[in-house]
Design a protein around this motif. Structure first.
Motif, PDB file in Angstrom:
ATOM      1  N   ALA A 216       0.799  -1.222   0.000  1.00 44.88           N
ATOM      2  CA  ALA A 216       0.000   0.000   0.000  1.00 44.88           C
ATOM      3  C   ALA A 216       0.834   1.275   0.000  1.00 44.88           C
ATOM      4  N   ALA A 217       1.902   1.298   0.788  1.00 45.53           N
ATOM      5  CA  ALA A 217       2.676   2.537   0.934  1.00 45.53           C
ATOM      6  C   ALA A 217       3.217   3.066  -0.398  1.00 45.53           C
ATOM      7  N   PRO A 218       3.906   2.242  -1.206  1.00 43.53           N
ATOM      8  CA  PRO A 218       4.381   2.761  -2.489  1.00 43.53           C
ATOM      9  C   PRO A 218       3.250   3.099  -3.451  1.00 43.53           C
ATOM     10  N   LYS A 219       2.159   2.338  -3.385  1.00 38.40           N
ATOM     11  CA  LYS A 219       1.021   2.602  -4.276  1.00 38.40           C
ATOM     12  C   LYS A 219       0.361   3.939  -3.930  1.00 38.40           C
ATOM     13  N   ALA A 220       0.189   4.184  -2.627  1.00 38.39           N
ATOM     14  CA  ALA A 220      -0.400   5.456  -2.196  1.00 38.39           C
ATOM     15  C   ALA A 220       0.493   6.629  -2.589  1.00 38.39           C
ATOM     16  N   ALA A 221       1.807   6.437  -2.475  1.00 40.79           N
ATOM     17  CA  ALA A 221       2.741   7.495  -2.861  1.00 40.79           C
ATOM     18  C   ALA A 221       2.650   7.783  -4.356  1.00 40.79           C
ATOM     19  N   ALA A 222       2.521   6.720  -5.157  1.00 42.00           N
ATOM     20  CA  ALA A 222       2.439   6.882  -6.607  1.00 42.00           C
ATOM     21  C   ALA A 222       1.135   7.541  -7.043  1.00 42.00           C
ATOM     22  N   CYS A 223       0.131   7.486  -6.168  1.00 47.94           N
ATOM     23  CA  CYS A 223      -1.189   8.039  -6.500  1.00 47.94           C
ATOM     24  C   CYS A 223      -1.534   9.244  -5.627  1.00 47.94           C
ATOM     25  N   ALA A 224      -0.510   9.859  -5.054  1.00 52.25           N
ATOM     26  CA  ALA A 224      -0.738  10.946  -4.096  1.00 52.25           C
ATOM     27  C   ALA A 224      -1.447  12.148  -4.711  1.00 52.25           C
ATOM     28  N   ASP A 225      -1.389  12.279  -6.033  1.00 53.66           N
ATOM     29  CA  ASP A 225      -2.019  13.423  -6.694  1.00 53.66           C
ATOM     30  C   ASP A 225      -3.509  13.212  -6.938  1.00 53.66           C
ATOM     31  N   LEU A 226      -4.018  12.022  -6.627  1.00 48.55           N
ATOM     32  CA  LEU A 226      -5.416  11.704  -6.922  1.00 48.55           C
ATOM     33  C   LEU A 226      -6.325  12.019  -5.743  1.00 48.55           C
ATOM     34  N   PRO A 227      -7.585  12.373  -6.018  1.00 52.45           N
ATOM     35  CA  PRO A 227      -8.538  12.719  -4.955  1.00 52.45           C
ATOM     36  C   PRO A 227      -9.134  11.485  -4.299  1.00 52.45           C
ATOM     37  N   LEU A 228      -8.291  10.716  -3.612  1.00 52.10           N
ATOM     38  CA  LEU A 228      -8.712   9.440  -3.043  1.00 52.10           C
ATOM     39  C   LEU A 228      -8.644   9.435  -1.527  1.00 52.10           C
ATOM     40  N   SER A 229      -9.541   8.667  -0.922  1.00 53.14           N
ATOM     41  CA  SER A 229      -9.434   8.339   0.497  1.00 53.14           C
ATOM     42  C   SER A 229      -8.947   6.899   0.578  1.00 53.14           C
ATOM     43  N   TRP A 230      -7.879   6.691   1.344  1.00 54.98           N
ATOM     44  CA  TRP A 230      -7.290   5.367   1.488  1.00 54.98           C
ATOM     45  C   TRP A 230      -7.739   4.729   2.796  1.00 54.98           C
ATOM     46  N   HIS A 231      -8.196   3.489   2.691  1.00 56.78           N
ATOM     47  CA  HIS A 231      -8.637   2.728   3.857  1.00 56.78           C
ATOM     48  C   HIS A 231      -7.693   1.558   4.050  1.00 56.78           C
ATOM     49  N   PHE A 232      -7.242   1.339   5.283  1.00 58.79           N
ATOM     50  CA  PHE A 232      -6.431   0.162   5.588  1.00 58.79           C
ATOM     51  C   PHE A 232      -7.347  -0.859   6.229  1.00 58.79           C
ATOM     52  N   VAL A 233      -7.424  -2.074   5.633  1.00 52.86           N
ATOM     53  CA  VAL A 233      -8.408  -3.058   6.083  1.00 52.86           C
ATOM     54  C   VAL A 233      -7.793  -4.355   6.612  1.00 52.86           C
ATOM     55  N   GLY A 234      -6.473  -4.476   6.577  1.00 52.15           N
ATOM     56  CA  GLY A 234      -5.844  -5.711   7.023  1.00 52.15           C
ATOM     57  C   GLY A 234      -5.476  -5.688   8.493  1.00 52.15           C
ATOM     58  N   GLN A 235      -5.108  -6.856   9.011  1.00 56.24           N
ATOM     59  CA  GLN A 235      -4.607  -6.899  10.377  1.00 56.24           C
ATOM     60  C   GLN A 235      -3.318  -6.086  10.428  1.00 56.24           C
ATOM     61  N   LEU A 236      -3.238  -5.206  11.392  1.00 58.19           N
ATOM     62  CA  LEU A 236      -2.159  -4.225  11.439  1.00 58.19           C
ATOM     63  C   LEU A 236      -1.241  -4.466  12.626  1.00 58.19           C
ATOM     64  N   GLN A 237       0.036  -4.698  12.318  1.00 53.29           N
ATOM     65  CA  GLN A 237       1.042  -4.852  13.368  1.00 53.29           C
ATOM     66  C   GLN A 237       1.532  -3.461  13.783  1.00 53.29           C
ATOM     67  N   THR A 238       1.879  -3.312  15.043  1.00 49.78           N
ATOM     68  CA  THR A 238       2.252  -1.984  15.537  1.00 49.78           C
ATOM     69  C   THR A 238       3.501  -1.440  14.857  1.00 49.78           C
ATOM     70  N   ASN A 239       4.387  -2.323  14.372  1.00 43.55           N
ATOM     71  CA  ASN A 239       5.605  -1.820  13.726  1.00 43.55           C
ATOM     72  C   ASN A 239       5.334  -1.234  12.336  1.00 43.55           C
ATOM     73  N   LYS A 240       4.109  -1.413  11.825  1.00 48.99           N
ATOM     74  CA  LYS A 240       3.734  -0.842  10.523  1.00 48.99           C
ATOM     75  C   LYS A 240       2.893   0.426  10.671  1.00 48.99           C
ATOM     76  N   VAL A 241       2.546   0.766  11.887  1.00 45.78           N
ATOM     77  CA  VAL A 241       1.602   1.849  12.125  1.00 45.78           C
ATOM     78  C   VAL A 241       2.101   3.194  11.601  1.00 45.78           C
ATOM     79  N   ARG A 242       3.356   3.499  11.845  1.00 41.87           N
ATOM     80  CA  ARG A 242       3.873   4.810  11.432  1.00 41.87           C
ATOM     81  C   ARG A 242       3.753   4.989   9.920  1.00 41.87           C
ATOM     82  N   SER A 243       4.070   3.940   9.167  1.00 39.98           N
ATOM     83  CA  SER A 243       3.940   3.996   7.712  1.00 39.98           C
ATOM     84  C   SER A 243       2.476   4.137   7.291  1.00 39.98           C
ATOM     85  N   VAL A 244       1.604   3.328   7.876  1.00 41.39           N
ATOM     86  CA  VAL A 244       0.187   3.351   7.501  1.00 41.39           C
ATOM     87  C   VAL A 244      -0.446   4.711   7.762  1.00 41.39           C
ATOM     88  N   VAL A 245      -0.097   5.309   8.877  1.00 41.79           N
ATOM     89  CA  VAL A 245      -0.658   6.625   9.214  1.00 41.79           C
ATOM     90  C   VAL A 245      -0.228   7.690   8.208  1.00 41.79           C
TER      91      VAL A 245
END
Length: 239
Positions: free
Chosen positions: A66-95
């Motif tokens: 998700a992180a590289p994909k969101a970066a590649a699409c940062a110019d688009l008018p999108l809301s991104w939802h994270f729906v997977g099980q989330l480990q705390t070590n990934k939180v900073r990136s997801v936010v």
């Protein structure tokens, strides 16, 4: 229009017709239901095509994709939802890119999300993932807090800096009393949402239903449906 974009347009139109029909059958207005397209395992080019076709909400379940994909699409008018099980070590990136995390299911994750959101200067919407196959307050096979744990976890989110309590999410259980009974599961989630809104009136988002059972989710009252395969085709790989 490219072949892929044309394919996506056709699939999107079919899903739109299904949602429209489900709303009519349930006596609901079409605008009461938001489509979230689950783009996991598919490239940024598909996300871009979907945005051009009018999609505004997309979902991912793995941060490394998700992180590289969101970066590649940062110019688009999108809301991104994270729906997977989330480990705390990934939180900073997801936010860094997620507008809504739909899989909040434990206090430790709330603490980590809050700290990361404050650090990033963002407000992140949170849905509590409810495990309808859990015991009274246990956890489900695919993550999620049991119904008995909703009140406490909701309070933690509501009080956490940088977070906004938006509502509830569930995945139709594969085991337990709701196995094969998607609509009953989603109706149970609606009852839990009603109870949650007594203390948290603004937490009115209910995310339920996927490609195979979106009609049952709409019938039960879901405000958001998460559709992947019906729009993008059969998944590539295991992600």
């Amino acid at each position: 229009m490219t072949d892929r974009k044309s394919e996506l347009a056709t699939n999107l139109a079919n899903v739109e017709q299904r949602i429209e029909a489900a709303c009519v059958a349930a006596g609901r207005k079409r605008e009461e239901v938001t489509l979230i397209v689950v783009t996991k395992t598919y490239p940024a080019s598909d996300v871009r095509a979907l945005a051009e076709l009018g999609v505004r909400h997309v979902a991912e379940n793995r941060d490394q994709d998700a992180a590289p994909k969101a970066a590649a699409c940062a110019d688009l008018p999108l809301s991104w939802h994270f729906v997977g099980q989330l480990q705390t070590n990934k939180v900073r990136s997801v936010v860094g890119y997620a507008d809504v995390v739909q899989s909040v299911d434990r206090p430790k994750l709330v603490t980590a999300l809050s700290a990361a959101a404050v650090r990033a200067g963002r407000e992140v919407g949170c849905l509590l993932q409810v495990a309808l196959d859990a015991g009274v307050s246990g956890r489900g096979e695919r993550g999620g807090v049991g119904p008995g744990g909703i009140e406490e976890l909701a309070g933690l989110v509501a009080d956490a800096p940088g977070l906004r309590l938006d509502g509830l999410m569930t995945v139709a259980p594969l085991t337990g009393e709701y196995a094969g009974r998607q609509q009953a599961a989603f109706e149970r989630l609606m009852d839990l949402s009603t109870a949650l809104r007594v203390a948290h009136p603004a937490a009115n988002m209910v995310s339920a239903g996927m490609s195979a059972d979106l009609e049952q989710a709409v019938a039960a009252g879901a405000t958001h449906v998460r559709v992947g395969t019906a729009v993008l085709g059969v998944r590539r790989g295991l992600g």
